[in-house]
Design a protein around this motif. Structure first.
Motif, short mmCIF file in Angstrom:
data_model
loop_
_atom_site.label_atom_id
_atom_site.label_comp_id
_atom_site.label_asym_id
_atom_site.label_seq_id
_atom_site.Cartn_x
_atom_site.Cartn_y
_atom_site.Cartn_z
N ILE A 3 33.62 30.43 56.33
CA ILE A 3 32.19 30.69 56.53
C ILE A 3 31.98 31.48 57.82
CG2 ILE A 3 29.96 29.62 57.02
CD1 ILE A 3 30.80 27.34 55.14
N GLN A 4 32.67 31.07 58.87
CA GLN A 4 32.54 31.77 60.15
C GLN A 4 33.00 33.23 60.03
OE1 GLN A 4 31.21 30.77 63.06
NE2 GLN A 4 30.60 28.87 62.01
N SER A 5 34.05 33.44 59.25
CA SER A 5 34.55 34.80 59.05
C SER A 5 33.53 35.66 58.32
CB SER A 5 35.86 34.75 58.25
OG SER A 5 36.32 36.05 57.97
N GLN A 6 32.89 35.07 57.30
CA GLN A 6 31.87 35.80 56.56
C GLN A 6 30.66 36.12 57.45
OE1 GLN A 6 31.06 34.29 52.43
NE2 GLN A 6 32.62 32.79 52.94
N VAL A 7 30.30 35.18 58.32
CA VAL A 7 29.18 35.40 59.23
C VAL A 7 29.50 36.55 60.18
CG1 VAL A 7 27.90 34.41 61.17
CG2 VAL A 7 28.33 33.04 59.12
N ALA A 8 30.73 36.59 60.67
CA ALA A 8 31.14 37.66 61.58
C ALA A 8 31.05 39.02 60.89
CB ALA A 8 32.56 37.40 62.07
N GLN A 9 31.43 39.06 59.61
CA GLN A 9 31.35 40.31 58.85
C GLN A 9 29.89 40.74 58.64
OE1 GLN A 9 33.67 40.18 55.23
NE2 GLN A 9 35.34 39.08 56.23
N ILE A 10 29.03 39.76 58.38
CA ILE A 10 27.61 40.06 58.17
C ILE A 10 27.01 40.68 59.43
CG2 ILE A 10 25.33 38.99 57.86
CD1 ILE A 10 26.69 37.00 55.95
N LYS A 11 27.39 40.16 60.58
CA LYS A 11 26.84 40.65 61.84
C LYS A 11 27.22 42.11 62.10
CE LYS A 11 26.54 36.19 64.23
NZ LYS A 11 27.05 35.36 65.35
N GLN A 12 28.29 42.57 61.44
CA GLN A 12 28.73 43.95 61.61
C GLN A 12 28.25 44.86 60.47
OE1 GLN A 12 30.36 44.82 64.42
NE2 GLN A 12 30.13 42.67 65.03
N ASN A 13 27.56 44.26 59.50
CA ASN A 13 27.13 45.01 58.32
C ASN A 13 25.62 45.29 58.42
OD1 ASN A 13 26.23 45.73 55.68
ND2 ASN A 13 28.04 44.75 54.79
N GLN A 14 25.26 46.52 58.72
CA GLN A 14 23.86 46.86 58.92
C GLN A 14 23.03 46.71 57.65
OE1 GLN A 14 22.47 47.43 61.91
NE2 GLN A 14 24.53 46.92 62.68
N ASN A 15 23.63 47.00 56.51
CA ASN A 15 22.91 46.85 55.24
C ASN A 15 22.56 45.39 54.98
OD1 ASN A 15 22.96 49.59 54.64
ND2 ASN A 15 24.91 49.45 53.55
N MET A 16 23.54 44.50 55.25
CA MET A 16 23.30 43.08 55.04
C MET A 16 22.27 42.56 56.03
SD MET A 16 24.09 40.60 53.09
CE MET A 16 23.95 38.82 53.00
N LEU A 17 22.34 43.01 57.27
CA LEU A 17 21.37 42.59 58.27
C LEU A 17 19.96 43.04 57.89
CD1 LEU A 17 23.35 43.30 61.58
CD2 LEU A 17 22.82 41.06 60.58
#
Length: 221
Positions: free
Chosen positions: A74-88
């Motif tokens: 879960i933490q890994s997925q959160v870290a990826q989301i923080k780097q994904n402008q589309n997801m943000l």
């Protein structure tokens, strides 16, 4: 907002609308079966939110926990989301932040483990007697003859003239039934229900799943 956003998408998909550009101006406020799509989306969002919360509470009550690897995932997925402008941007559109989305992911992980506990080889393990008692207590079965006042292929309302003809047909069918006509024969002849072929013996349902007037009439029988 998160649940409402997803519920709106589901309502649009069910209406065959796949692009924001193709949403009619009056789509959300036009009643269908006594309810607007906006009301349906709100009700579905609340229902989904309650379902998830109850399942999460059930998982915690039964002592289900997440492993270190599951938490790390879960933490890994959160870290990826923080780097994904589309997801943000999508989260922003839902009016939620990454922290809340992490809570949702955590709850989802608990729910998945709860589901896995009760489903083995694709079969839900339940007590047969409990299931039978719940079915007899809370569910009923009803047949109906649907005379549609919308185009069943587009969900668009018919004209006043066409609706008047439909009402005349409905009254005629009702008169035939009251005169002793065979309900099944009349149902197969007149019903415009798209689900008739898959549910020729009627629908099994419980409260909150049908149009209120239909539910009230069915339970009154």
């Amino acid at each position: 907002y998160y649940y409402f956003y997803n519920s709106q998408d589901e309502v649009l998909q069910n209406a065959g609308i796949t692009s924001a550009d193709s949403i009619p101006d009056d789509f959300w406020t036009t009643e269908k079966d006594g309810k607007t799509p906006l009301e349906t989306a709100k009700e579905n969002a609340l229902s989904d939110m309650i379902d998830d919360r109850l399942q999460y509470q059930k998982a915690k009550k039964e002592g289900i926990t997440l492993t270190a690897d599951e938490k790390s995932s879960i933490q890994s997925q959160v870290a990826q989301i923080k780097q994904n402008q589309n997801m943000l941007a999508q989260l922003s559109q839902m009016k939620i932040g990454v922290d809340y989305y992490e809570e949702l992911m955590t709850e989802s992980a608990y729910i998945q483990k709860l589901v896995s506990k009760y489903i083995k080889d694709g079969t839900i393990k339940v007590d047969e007697n409990e299931a039978k008692q719940a079915l007899e207590k809370d569910y009923i079965k009803a047949k109906h003859i649907l005379i549609a006042t919308v185009d069943t292929s587009t969900n668009q309302s018919l004209s006043d003239e066409e609706i008047a003809k439909k009402e005349a047909t409905a009254n005629d069918v009702l008169a035939q039934i009251k005169a002793g006509g065979d309900f099944d024969e009349l149902m197969n002849k007149y019903s415009e229900d798209p689900g008739l072929s898959t549910a020729p013996d009627g629908y099994v349902f419980t409260t909150g799943s049908m149009v209120q007037e239909f539910e009230d009439a069915a339970y009154a029988l």
